[in-house]
Design an enzyme around this catalytic site. Structure first.
Site, short mmCIF file in Angstrom:
data_model
loop_
_atom_site.label_atom_id
_atom_site.label_comp_id
_atom_site.label_asym_id
_atom_site.label_seq_id
_atom_site.Cartn_x
_atom_site.Cartn_y
_atom_site.Cartn_z
N ARG A 1 -0.57 2.23 -3.53
CA ARG A 1 -2.04 2.27 -3.46
C ARG A 1 -2.64 3.47 -4.18
NH1 ARG A 1 -5.57 -0.22 -0.26
NH2 ARG A 1 -4.01 -0.83 1.28
N ASP B 1 3.72 1.96 -1.16
CA ASP B 1 4.39 2.22 -2.44
C ASP B 1 3.43 2.61 -3.55
OD1 ASP B 1 6.79 1.58 -1.35
OD2 ASP B 1 7.04 -0.32 -2.40
N GLU C 1 0.88 -13.35 1.34
CA GLU C 1 -0.08 -13.27 0.26
C GLU C 1 0.52 -13.85 -1.03
OE1 GLU C 1 -2.63 -9.61 0.38
OE2 GLU C 1 -1.73 -9.29 -1.58
N GLY D 1 0.78 -1.22 0.00
CA GLY D 1 0.00 0.00 0.00
C GLY D 1 0.82 1.27 0.00
N GLY E 1 -15.17 -4.96 9.60
CA GLY E 1 -15.48 -5.82 10.73
C GLY E 1 -15.00 -7.25 10.57
#
Length: 200
Positions: free
Chosen positions: A61, A59, A123, A57, A89
């Site tokens: 987003r 770098d 990921e 993020g 949530g």
């Protein structure tokens, strides 16, 4: 890499690699409770997303990722971007893992800070496991975008710009976990993708 170029690339991918991907109308928002028919994956699960965007993020987003996401929407695809599609949530790791499972194509936006994040590296490992040993498996495909780095930086993770990140990881995490990250990076670096450099 400009949005038009990304759109053209995805259209070419759809035509030559995944001709089974339908062209859908663009939806302003798309959530898990949508009831319209969805494509079935090789595992029997209905695919909720066409494309999963993996990125660091800080770098990217609000730079290339926002442009890429908009380009994919214009093409009628259903991309997953964590700050847009993920419901509030929910457990973040579980939600991301589910989104990876529920996607057909993985765009890995590899930037200088990507390997600094254990979350990003986990990921990447999960994505490559779902794609098998190569870039695609069972109808799933991983496509890297090398953002301000070179493919060699990724295929040789301890010799390029990521060297310091991995040395630091060995001080914080188990050897097996870091080795898994390095193996995933080595595999990703060998996949043909796009190189984004100096604004091109």
């Amino acid at each position: 890499m400009e949005s038009a170029t990304l759109s053209t690339a995805f259209t070419s991918f759809r035509r030559h690699v995944r001709p089974d991907l339908p062209h859908r109308p663009i939806h302003a928002s798309w959530r898990r409770n949508q009831t319209s028919p969805l494509p079935i994956s090789s595992t029997g699960r209905r695919q909720r997303f066409d494309v999963f965007l993996s990125f660091h993020g800080h770098d990217a987003r609000h730079r290339i990722v926002d442009h890429l996401y908009a380009a994919l929407l214009r093409k009628g695809t259903k991309p997953f971007k964590d700050d847009t599609e993920m419901e509030r949530g929910l457990d973040v790791e579980e939600a991301i893992s589910t989104a990876i499972e529920d996607s057909s194509i993985y765009l890995l936006l590899l930037s200088p800070g990507y390997a600094s994040s254990a979350f990003c590296m986990d990921e990447a490992v999960e994505i490559m496991q779902r794609c098998g040993s190569g870039s695609g498996s069972g109808g799933r495909v991983a496509l890297p975008i090398f953002y301000l780095i070179s493919p060699d930086d990724v295929s040789l993770p301890t010799a390029g710009c990521f060297k310091q990140h991995f040395l630091s990881h060995f001080d914080k995490f188990t050897y097996g976990r870091v080795q898994g990250w390095m193996d995933a990076f080595s595999s990703i670096g060998k996949i043909g993708g796009w190189v984004h450099e100096n604004g091109r």
